[in-house]
Design an enzyme around this catalytic site. Structure first.
Site, PDB file in Angstrom:
ATOM      1  N   SER A 170       0.825  -1.206   0.000  1.00  0.00           N
ATOM      2  CA  SER A 170       0.000   0.000   0.000  1.00  0.00           C
ATOM      3  C   SER A 170       0.864   1.263   0.000  1.00  0.00           C
ATOM      4  O   SER A 170       0.651   2.183  -0.794  1.00  0.00           O
ATOM      5  CB  SER A 170      -0.919  -0.027   1.219  1.00  0.00           C
ATOM      6  OG  SER A 170      -1.373   1.253   1.544  1.00  0.00           O
ATOM      7  N   HIS A 254      15.178   4.025  10.338  1.00  0.00           N
ATOM      8  CA  HIS A 254      15.486   5.432  10.513  1.00  0.00           C
ATOM      9  C   HIS A 254      14.868   6.328   9.446  1.00  0.00           C
ATOM     10  O   HIS A 254      14.225   7.317   9.779  1.00  0.00           O
ATOM     11  CB  HIS A 254      16.952   5.744  10.756  1.00  0.00           C
ATOM     12  CG  HIS A 254      17.026   7.061  11.452  1.00  0.00           C
ATOM     13  ND1 HIS A 254      16.800   7.184  12.807  1.00  0.00           N
ATOM     14  CD2 HIS A 254      17.113   8.308  10.970  1.00  0.00           C
ATOM     15  CE1 HIS A 254      16.781   8.465  13.123  1.00  0.00           C
ATOM     16  NE2 HIS A 254      16.976   9.168  12.032  1.00  0.00           N
ATOM     17  N   GLU A 256      12.232   5.718   8.065  1.00  0.00           N
ATOM     18  CA  GLU A 256      10.816   5.689   8.457  1.00  0.00           C
ATOM     19  C   GLU A 256      10.496   6.825   9.431  1.00  0.00           C
ATOM     20  O   GLU A 256       9.438   7.446   9.360  1.00  0.00           O
ATOM     21  CB  GLU A 256      10.497   4.330   9.090  1.00  0.00           C
ATOM     22  CG  GLU A 256       9.139   4.228   9.778  1.00  0.00           C
ATOM     23  CD  GLU A 256       7.961   4.274   8.831  1.00  0.00           C
ATOM     24  OE1 GLU A 256       8.172   4.054   7.621  1.00  0.00           O
ATOM     25  OE2 GLU A 256       6.841   4.540   9.299  1.00  0.00           O
ATOM     26  N   TYR A 258      11.740   9.696   9.448  1.00  0.00           N
ATOM     27  CA  TYR A 258      11.571  10.928   8.677  1.00  0.00           C
ATOM     28  C   TYR A 258      10.340  10.880   7.792  1.00  0.00           C
ATOM     29  O   TYR A 258       9.758  11.914   7.475  1.00  0.00           O
ATOM     30  CB  TYR A 258      12.851  11.238   7.904  1.00  0.00           C
ATOM     31  CG  TYR A 258      13.942  11.544   8.892  1.00  0.00           C
ATOM     32  CD1 TYR A 258      13.886  12.726   9.628  1.00  0.00           C
ATOM     33  CD2 TYR A 258      14.933  10.637   9.185  1.00  0.00           C
ATOM     34  CE1 TYR A 258      14.814  12.990  10.606  1.00  0.00           C
ATOM     35  CE2 TYR A 258      15.866  10.901  10.171  1.00  0.00           C
ATOM     36  CZ  TYR A 258      15.806  12.071  10.884  1.00  0.00           C
ATOM     37  OH  TYR A 258      16.711  12.320  11.860  1.00  0.00           O
ATOM     38  N   HIS A 303      22.583   4.267  15.191  1.00  0.00           N
ATOM     39  CA  HIS A 303      22.464   4.960  16.472  1.00  0.00           C
ATOM     40  C   HIS A 303      21.341   4.368  17.326  1.00  0.00           C
ATOM     41  O   HIS A 303      21.225   4.681  18.493  1.00  0.00           O
ATOM     42  CB  HIS A 303      22.298   6.487  16.294  1.00  0.00           C
ATOM     43  CG  HIS A 303      21.011   6.913  15.672  1.00  0.00           C
ATOM     44  ND1 HIS A 303      20.911   8.000  14.852  1.00  0.00           N
ATOM     45  CD2 HIS A 303      19.760   6.415  15.733  1.00  0.00           C
ATOM     46  CE1 HIS A 303      19.672   8.149  14.451  1.00  0.00           C
ATOM     47  NE2 HIS A 303      18.953   7.201  14.969  1.00  0.00           N
ATOM     48  N   HIS A 304      20.525   3.500  16.716  1.00  0.00           N
ATOM     49  CA  HIS A 304      19.523   2.776  17.507  1.00  0.00           C
ATOM     50  C   HIS A 304      20.149   1.573  18.198  1.00  0.00           C
ATOM     51  O   HIS A 304      19.468   0.873  18.941  1.00  0.00           O
ATOM     52  CB  HIS A 304      18.385   2.288  16.604  1.00  0.00           C
ATOM     53  CG  HIS A 304      17.614   3.404  15.954  1.00  0.00           C
ATOM     54  ND1 HIS A 304      16.494   3.953  16.521  1.00  0.00           N
ATOM     55  CD2 HIS A 304      17.817   4.084  14.804  1.00  0.00           C
ATOM     56  CE1 HIS A 304      16.028   4.912  15.736  1.00  0.00           C
ATOM     57  NE2 HIS A 304      16.815   5.020  14.690  1.00  0.00           N
ATOM     58  N   THR A 329      17.851  20.409  10.370  1.00  0.00           N
ATOM     59  CA  THR A 329      16.654  20.570  11.201  1.00  0.00           C
ATOM     60  C   THR A 329      16.662  21.938  11.859  1.00  0.00           C
ATOM     61  O   THR A 329      15.624  22.609  11.949  1.00  0.00           O
ATOM     62  CB  THR A 329      16.575  19.466  12.267  1.00  0.00           C
ATOM     63  OG1 THR A 329      16.838  18.215  11.637  1.00  0.00           O
ATOM     64  CG2 THR A 329      15.209  19.427  12.907  1.00  0.00           C
ATOM     65  N   ARG A 451      11.982   0.724  29.641  1.00  0.00           N
ATOM     66  CA  ARG A 451      10.725   0.727  28.894  1.00  0.00           C
ATOM     67  C   ARG A 451      10.228  -0.702  28.730  1.00  0.00           C
ATOM     68  O   ARG A 451      10.937  -1.658  28.979  1.00  0.00           O
ATOM     69  CB  ARG A 451      10.926   1.401  27.537  1.00  0.00           C
ATOM     70  CG  ARG A 451      11.917   0.679  26.665  1.00  0.00           C
ATOM     71  CD  ARG A 451      12.289   1.477  25.425  1.00  0.00           C
ATOM     72  NE  ARG A 451      11.218   1.509  24.441  1.00  0.00           N
ATOM     73  CZ  ARG A 451      11.421   1.593  23.113  1.00  0.00           C
ATOM     74  NH1 ARG A 451      12.651   1.668  22.624  1.00  0.00           N
ATOM     75  NH2 ARG A 451      10.428   1.637  22.271  1.00  0.00           N
TER      76      ARG A 451
END
Lengths: 541, 299
Positions: A170, A254, A256, A258, A303-304, A329, A451
């Site tokens: 999709s 990553h 994603e 953005y 970096h994740h 940014t 978390r």
């Protein structure tokens, strides 16, 4: 003008067909945009309810309402539904409604494929939500589906993988359509560097989607074959590596991130100039900044993964490339502020959401910079600090931009003004409660609360209580949003064509509500000049 | 709203029920396949029904597009939209293969050497599988190295050498790239015989490629004992060549349809985007194969 064109002109002004078939078979970008937006709103409420289950459980230490397995299902499904079901379809819905009108096109370039892009989604999410009722429960290993947990997980993981394949199909078709529309259907005179910034950000987002959704498809396919067909991609015993999953996943993941924020940048860049009554400051630098962010998004993925074990050179590279994103940014934030500088500002609901976006998204950006510092990230990784960070960029970031867009363009879509007082109440309730919810989570994370765990040490109780109260307040406030939207669709003060005094752009030159078909013929000089796309001298045809 | 054919205006197609049928088909395939994986009786038939429905959808949808095209509904702008659409679709396919090539490079550069104790990973090897030899192609997966009694994996007798059937297949696929171009020249020169013969040769070479690939798979599975379960080499070998083979199959099907449309005289030297799209796709599977030949079979 030939006879054929005249005929088409008449056809394009035909009324929409009636009944269910209008929505099932439609090729109309406005119908499809509406379907996307309503679907997104529904998923927002479903995913939000799951978040409230999580926050209810975390109100106090200990286990009160749900067992840990169900808690994990809720965190996992909440993320999947909000990302793929709420935010992405909302942006695609906005793209459908707005891009053809903004570039003076009659519709999307590939209207039937557009219909298919939407109608895959309800089926994909039916598949995904059905896993809640399965033996073994819904996916509970986190939306990132890390191996080896996802390789060993319950049957629902296979349903999740296939649902992701459908969502990917999709998204890719939707993105192809956006690119073809922008590159091929711009009206004469709408040059690339005259396009509204929302169109630019979507062009770049669509490129990111086409580049990374297939990578996600690839990595979940590897998970599927590791689960059922004996492959060892993520199994060290066979020569593979579970960390390989993370590398491929975040190569998708990553960009994603953005994909979830670039269209928001576009929306904010439409709204702030309108209510500051000034053209956007630094238009071309905005375009280049967007492109730079998109480029950088491909070279920061690890970096994740700072804590999984990586050569030092790799950590340094990913740390510095990540910090580099702050530059484009920063250009954007500077330009938004500079646009407001000495503007004749008014503060209608869309502008309030836009200004809140600039403030609160920037807070999320700063905590992102903190997380980018590899040695510091060892401390923050997988704590509530990360949760606070990405919720700041996604809720008062992406979600606020969508709400700003809804208030901004609702009068154009429905022909009615929404109730400004209710809109402002909704804004203040949302803006206050979102901070009550997520700001304390920074402290929890810095103090070491992990978390994705339903229980916690006693010392975290205070901030968790505050956060949960904020979450329920935020959730309930959104019911007001639903009420306002429905009320505006059903009636209200008629809106003018321009709607907002400072609004510039081709979509504001057509009547409100926008006719079922717009720009069956390219906009004339008058419209182009009203949209600010012609120098004044050329305007007096 | 009905279809209309402006020569110099915009074209917006009328509504269609094919997309929703396609969605239902995908849904049936997903449900059927996922349940089949978990041994629900007869679930495979749900998936097969979905596949059948998808085929009906493809025939119906393309059928109406071909009808509209041959009846002159489409102008150059529609043609251009199709071109952008096909181009970006191929790019998405490239990225799908990139994920698997990325896995290949990661495994060869990092995970296998690390398991063998390269760099700082001496203790990784010492703690996990001290007898593991990090060689490529990987015949003995780490956990099976020097423990002949353990058979968690299918240990292949050998891997498929590059300079045999794979090299022949490379020649075949590259030749098919030449024949499709020769066919295109025929179309542009209004040489119908060259056009159709070139298409026929391309499809024939594609089928020859697939047959050789099928033979090679049979040989590898039954005689070499190289399977998906042979550790990460087998995983990468079959997933990369398998997905490529699926794409060659799809490309050959598209070219077959184009071949029959050519026989029906659907294409002119000015208007033949379906042919070009098929040719683009064919060149794409060609290029992917070159990557496979170099990085999977050869180096």
């Amino acid at each position: 003008m030939s006879h054929a064109t005249t005929a088409s002109h008449d056809d394009l002004h035909a009324a929409p067909p009636r009944g269910l078939s209008r929505w099932l078979f439609t090729t109309n970008h406005k119908d499809i945009g509406t379907l996307y937006l309503l679907f997104s709103l529904l998923m927002f409420l479903v995913g939000g309810t799951m978040a409230l289950v999580v926050r209810a459980e975390l109100f106090q230490p200990g286990l009160q309402f749900v067992d840990p397995l169900f808690f994990n299902q809720m965190t996992t499904m909440h993320a999947l539904i909000m990302i793929f079901g709420a935010v992405m379809p909302a942006f695609t819905g906005l793209a459908n409604w707005l891009i053809p009108m903004m570039i003076g096109a009659p519709d999307m370039a590939l209207p039937r494929m557009n219909n298919w892009s939407f109608w895959i989604l309800p089926f994909a999410f039916t598949l995904l939500l059905s896993t809640l009722f399965m033996e073994g429960g819904a996916p509970a290993g986190g939306w990132t589906m890390y191996a080896p947990l996802s390789v060993q997980g319950p049957p629902s993981i296979d349903f999740l993988i296939l649902a992701i394949h459908m969502m990917g199909i999709s998204s890719i078709m939707g993105a192809i359509n956006v690119i073809a529309t922008i590159l091929n259907l711009r009206a004469p005179g709408v040059t690339l560097m005259k396009m509204p910034l929302f169109v630019w950000t979507w062009l770049i987002t669509a490129y990111l989607l086409i580049a990374v959704m297939p990578v996600l498809a690839g990595v979940v396919t590897m998970t599927l074959t590791d689960r059922h067909f004996g492959t060892s991609f993520f199994d060290a015993a066979g020569g593979g590596d579970p960390i390989l999953f993370q590398h491929i996943f975040w190569f998708f993941g990553h960009p994603e991130v953005y994909i979830l924020i670039l269209p928001a940048f576009g929306i904010i860049s439409q709204i702030i100039p309108t209510f500051a009554r000034k053209p956007l400051f630094g238009y071309s630098s905005m375009v280049y900044a967007t492109a730079s962010i998109a480029f950088l998004s491909f070279i920061v993925w690890a970096h994740h993964m700072f804590t999984v074990g990586m050569p030092v050179a790799g950590q340094l590279f990913f740390m510095y490339s990540t910090m580099l994103i702050a530059v484009p940014t920063g250009v954007k934030v500077f330009n938004w502020v500079a646009t407001m500088w000495r503007g004749a500002m008014t503060f209608e609901t869309p502008m309030l959401f836009a200004i809140a976006f600039v403030f609160l998204f920037t807070i999320g950006g700063f905590s992102g910079l903190m997380l980018a510092i590899a040695p510091a990230d060892y401390q923050y990784h997988d704590t509530y600090f990360v949760v606070a960070h990405f919720h700041y960029v996604l809720v008062p970031g992406a979600v606020f931009s969508i709400m700003a867009a809804a208030y901004f363009w609702l009068p154009k879509w429905t022909g009615h003004q929404y109730n400004e007082t209710l809109g402002k109440i909704h804004f203040w309730l949302s803006a206050i409660s979102v901070n009550i919810t997520f700001f304390p989570q920074h402290f929890l994370g810095l103090a070491g609360m992990p978390r994705r765990i339903p229980d916690y040490s006693l010392q975290f109780a205070g901030f968790n209580e505050i956060s949960s109260v904020g979450a329920f307040l935020f959730g309930l406030s959104q019911l007001l949003f639903v009420y306002i939207v429905i009320k505006t669709i059903r009636g209200g003060e008629p809106a003018t064509a321009q709607v907002w005094e400072g609004a510039r752009g081709l979509e504001w030159t057509v009547p409100s509500p926008a006719p079922y078909h717009t720009f069956a013929t390219a906009p004339d000089n008058k419209a182009m000049s009203a949209a600010g796309m012609l120098p004044a001298a050329e305007a007096g045809h | 709203m009905s279809a209309h054919a402006p020569a110099d205006g915009y074209y917006v197609p009328h509504g269609s029920y094919w997309p929703i049928i396609g969605s239902i088909a995908l849904f049936l395939i997903a449900i059927g396949f996922a349940n089949y994986l978990h041994d629900l009786a007869n679930a495979q038939y749900i998936a097969l029904l979905g596949v059948a429905l998808l085929l009906v959808m493809i025939v119906g949808w393309f059928g109406s597009v071909i009808h509209e095209s041959t009846h002159g509904f489409y102008n150059t702008q529609v043609d251009k939209s199709f071109r952008w659409g096909m181009g970006w679709f191929i790019f998405s396919e490239v990225m799908f293969f990139a994920a698997f090539f990325g896995a290949l490079f990661y495994v060869r550069t990092f995970s296998v050497p690390w398991l063998g104790g390269a760099g700082d990973e001496v203790s990784t090897q010492a703690m996990l599988w001290p007898y593991f030899d990090a060689v490529w192609p990987l015949v003995y997966p780490p956990s099976d190295a020097h423990t002949l009694s353990q058979t968690a994996f299918d240990i292949p007798k050998a891997t498929v050498p590059a300079w045999g059937l794979p090299a022949l297949n490379t020649a075949i696929l590259l030749s098919s790239g030449v024949t499709i171009t020769w066919s295109h020249w025929g179309l542009l020169d209004k040489n119908r015989l060259q056009f159709i013969a070139g298409l026929f040769a391309t499809v024939a070479l594609g089928i020859l490629f697939l047959s050789i690939q099928a033979y090679e798979y049979g040989h590898a599975i039954h005689e070499l004992n190289l399977t998906l379960n042979s550790g990460v080499y087998g995983s990468l070998f079959y997933m990369l060549t398998g997905f490529h083979g699926l794409h060659v199959t799809l490309g050959a099907l598209i070219l077959t349809v184009v071949f029959f449309r050519a026989l029906f005289g659907h294409f002119s030297e000015h208007q033949h985007f379906a042919f070009e799209a098929a040719a683009w796709y064919w060149h794409f599977v060609d290029v992917v194969w070159l990557g496979l030949f170099i990085f999977v079979y050869w180096l």
